[in-house]
Design a protein around this motif. Structure first.
Motif, PDB file in Angstrom:
ATOM      1  N   THR A 359       6.576 -11.703  -3.415  1.00 32.70           N
ATOM      2  CA  THR A 359       7.774 -10.889  -3.641  1.00 32.70           C
ATOM      3  C   THR A 359       7.711 -10.098  -4.936  1.00 32.70           C
ATOM      4  O   THR A 359       8.727  -9.558  -5.375  1.00 32.70           O
ATOM      5  CB  THR A 359       9.032 -11.779  -3.669  1.00 32.70           C
ATOM      6  N   GLN A 360       6.545 -10.015  -5.544  1.00 37.61           N
ATOM      7  CA  GLN A 360       6.432  -9.320  -6.821  1.00 37.61           C
ATOM      8  C   GLN A 360       4.985  -8.907  -7.047  1.00 37.61           C
ATOM      9  O   GLN A 360       4.061  -9.388  -6.387  1.00 37.61           O
ATOM     10  CB  GLN A 360       6.905 -10.219  -7.968  1.00 37.61           C
ATOM     11  N   ASN A 361       4.805  -7.987  -7.968  1.00 36.23           N
ATOM     12  CA  ASN A 361       3.463  -7.655  -8.426  1.00 36.23           C
ATOM     13  C   ASN A 361       3.515  -7.333  -9.908  1.00 36.23           C
ATOM     14  O   ASN A 361       4.543  -6.907 -10.441  1.00 36.23           O
ATOM     15  CB  ASN A 361       2.841  -6.504  -7.617  1.00 36.23           C
ATOM     16  N   VAL A 362       2.421  -7.585 -10.577  1.00 32.63           N
ATOM     17  CA  VAL A 362       2.335  -7.387 -12.016  1.00 32.63           C
ATOM     18  C   VAL A 362       1.042  -6.649 -12.321  1.00 32.63           C
ATOM     19  O   VAL A 362       0.014  -6.855 -11.661  1.00 32.63           O
ATOM     20  CB  VAL A 362       2.398  -8.738 -12.767  1.00 32.63           C
ATOM     21  N   HIS A 385       6.014  -4.845 -14.159  1.00 36.81           N
ATOM     22  CA  HIS A 385       6.325  -5.950 -13.263  1.00 36.81           C
ATOM     23  C   HIS A 385       7.404  -5.484 -12.299  1.00 36.81           C
ATOM     24  O   HIS A 385       8.445  -4.960 -12.712  1.00 36.81           O
ATOM     25  CB  HIS A 385       6.819  -7.157 -14.066  1.00 36.81           C
ATOM     26  N   ASN A 386       7.143  -5.642 -11.013  1.00 39.31           N
ATOM     27  CA  ASN A 386       8.096  -5.273  -9.970  1.00 39.31           C
ATOM     28  C   ASN A 386       8.447  -6.532  -9.186  1.00 39.31           C
ATOM     29  O   ASN A 386       7.558  -7.201  -8.638  1.00 39.31           O
ATOM     30  CB  ASN A 386       7.494  -4.227  -9.032  1.00 39.31           C
ATOM     31  N   TRP A 387       9.733  -6.829  -9.097  1.00 38.47           N
ATOM     32  CA  TRP A 387      10.193  -8.080  -8.492  1.00 38.47           C
ATOM     33  C   TRP A 387      11.253  -7.769  -7.449  1.00 38.47           C
ATOM     34  O   TRP A 387      12.208  -7.042  -7.710  1.00 38.47           O
ATOM     35  CB  TRP A 387      10.764  -8.992  -9.580  1.00 38.47           C
ATOM     36  N   ARG A 388      11.054  -8.304  -6.239  1.00 39.80           N
ATOM     37  CA  ARG A 388      11.986  -8.104  -5.134  1.00 39.80           C
ATOM     38  C   ARG A 388      12.440  -9.475  -4.640  1.00 39.80           C
ATOM     39  O   ARG A 388      11.962  -9.978  -3.602  1.00 39.80           O
ATOM     40  CB  ARG A 388      11.295  -7.319  -4.019  1.00 39.80           C
ATOM     41  N   PRO A 389      13.357 -10.125  -5.368  1.00 36.06           N
ATOM     42  CA  PRO A 389      13.740 -11.498  -5.019  1.00 36.06           C
ATOM     43  C   PRO A 389      14.456 -11.604  -3.675  1.00 36.06           C
ATOM     44  O   PRO A 389      14.315 -12.604  -2.978  1.00 36.06           O
ATOM     45  CB  PRO A 389      14.655 -11.910  -6.170  1.00 36.06           C
ATOM     46  N   ASN A 394      16.056  -5.179  -6.458  1.00 35.12           N
ATOM     47  CA  ASN A 394      14.762  -4.623  -6.831  1.00 35.12           C
ATOM     48  C   ASN A 394      14.763  -4.460  -8.350  1.00 35.12           C
ATOM     49  O   ASN A 394      15.525  -3.649  -8.890  1.00 35.12           O
ATOM     50  CB  ASN A 394      14.523  -3.277  -6.145  1.00 35.12           C
ATOM     51  N   ARG A 396      12.618  -3.750 -11.853  1.00 43.13           N
ATOM     52  CA  ARG A 396      11.390  -3.175 -12.403  1.00 43.13           C
ATOM     53  C   ARG A 396      11.412  -3.298 -13.920  1.00 43.13           C
ATOM     54  O   ARG A 396      12.368  -2.868 -14.569  1.00 43.13           O
ATOM     55  CB  ARG A 396      11.257  -1.714 -11.985  1.00 43.13           C
TER      56      ARG A 396
END
Length: 426
Positions: A359-362, A385-389, A394, A396
């Motif tokens: 659910t995320q990428n760094v 860091h992009n996080w989509r819990p 969303n 960022r």
């Protein structure tokens, strides 16, 4: 205008198969598409109601050794006006058209958009930061359109060498796909899945499609020649150079260029800026647009870019530049280097690494600019860091630190941005 980049290219392709699994002629043959994934559930996304589309639309998705093949059948009765307008490359006109957006890695970082109008016009773009489009990239792909009294059909083939992509597992590769149709006379857009680029999340909402894993290799050499004659001063200036693109497999790409300049591409729009904020001008030089998405590290608050390629070549001609893109497992990487000639020439370098999770990428990017003329070196380290819990959130986050050394003096600084989008009901 662009100097017939693809007409000058000498391409040596080594596809996995000897024949095309699908003939791209605009006529959808049931026998050719019998093994394809069939999509019929197109929903309205403009206006964003989620209701079934007003006109029946079907699509087929089929992985072939030569590329990802996609077909559309758009039912269009005589009671609904059809647009007959001819359009130029990368058009933005309100015409009947279909869209196929592909995220080859399925990680929500970079997507490739392919658009075909009912009259055969095409547009292609790169999508980054969920919903940011750039039409400076021009890909190599095939398309065909046919029309009859009941509607019109489109077939397109996107080669596997279009983008670097991960290996996949057990002979399979999971892509993410978004398909859409626009009715030109009404502006209605219907799509599968029900995602919208007007929302904060777009790339992440594409539908997962698992296909057989194919690889393609490609070697393309593109020379250019440009000239300028000053009729008043009686002076002339001629330049020549070339671009090289090599993709031995799906995991690695190398792009190189020799003496690129702005004379080989179309002119910029005239912009008069009286503000204190620098005007962003996109790059149209082929080397700097080819698979540049891995180097996108922007701040969502103002779209500042850590690597702004328009500065490369602004103080002197570029001697040479090289760019590597690739993947190792779930880690994507990129390496960029360019040198300017002349007394004021600078050197630009960038190293980029991105890791994808559920659910995320760094990611992180290190850039350095060496400026011997001013005895100045600038180094910047950026972390994104992009996080989509959840489907509604969303988040960022960007953190950047810089160090500038000039004439024996050193200045350090740091900055950060956190941008959170939440989608509410109604």
């Amino acid at each position: 205008m662009t100097l017939f980049r693809f007409a000058c290219a000498l391409a040596l392709a080594a596809p996995c198969g000897l024949v095309h699994a699908v003939e791209i002629d605009g006529r959808i043959d049931p026998a050719e598409w019998q093994d394809a994934r069939h999509v019929t559930d197109f929903r309205k996304t403009q206006p964003l109601t989620g209701e079934p589309g007003s006109l029946p639309t079907e699509a087929w998705i089929l992985a072939t050794p030569d590329g990802l093949a996609i077909a559309f059948r758009a039912t269009h009765p005589a009671s609904v006006p059809r647009t007959r307008q001819k359009v130029q490359r990368d058009f933005d006109a309100q015409v009947d058209r279909v869209n196929a957006f592909i995220d080859f890695d399925g990680d929500g970082r970079t997507g490739y958009a392919f658009t075909v109008s009912s009259t055969g016009g095409i547009a292609d773009e790169i999508i980054t930061n969920e919903n940011q489009f750039s039409n400076d990239w021009d890909g190599q792909w095939r398309h065909a359109v046919s029309e009859d009294e009941q509607g019109w059909s489109v077939e397109l083939l996107i080669p596997w060498h279009t983008a670097p992509m991960r290996d996949g597992t057990d002979g399979q590769r999971t892509l993410k796909v978004f398909l859409a149709r626009v009715i030109g006379s009404t502006g209605e857009r219907m799509a599968w899945p029900q995602a919208s680029f007007e929302r904060p999340r777009f790339l992440s909402d594409f539908a997962s499609v698992t296909v057989p894993r194919y690889d393609q290799s490609l070697l393309a050499i593109t020379p250019y020649v440009s000239g300028l004659y000053d009729n008043v001063g009686g002076r002339s200036d001629f330049n020549a150079g070339g671009d090289l693109f090599w993709k031995p497999n799906g995991r690695f790409q190398l792009t190189a260029t020799l003496k690129p300049d702005f004379g080989q591409v179309e002119a910029d729009d005239l912009v008069v800026n009286f503000s204190a904020t620098e005007t962003f001008i996109s790059d149209k030089r082929p080397f700097f647009t080819e698979n540049q998405g891995i180097f996108e590290l922007t701040t969502p608050s103002d779209d500042s870019q850590q690597l702004y390629t328009r500065r490369v070549g602004s103080t002197g001609d570029i001697t040479a530049a090289v760019k590597l893109n690739g993947s190792l497992g779930k880690v994507n990487y990129g390496l960029f280097s360019a040198d300017e000639d002349g007394a004021t020439g600078r050197s630009y370098h960038a190293l980029r690494v991105v890791r994808d999770f559920e659910t995320q990428n760094v990611g992180a990017m290190l850039t350095r600019v060496d400026d011997p003329w001013r005895d100045r070196d600038a180094t910047v380290l950026g972390v994104d860091h992009n996080w989509r819990p959840t489907a509604r959130w969303n988040v960022r986050t960007r953190l950047l630190g810089s160090r500038i050394e000039q004439a024996g003096n050193e200045v350090d600084d740091v900055g950060a941005t956190v941008w959170a989008d939440y989608e509410m009901d109604h």
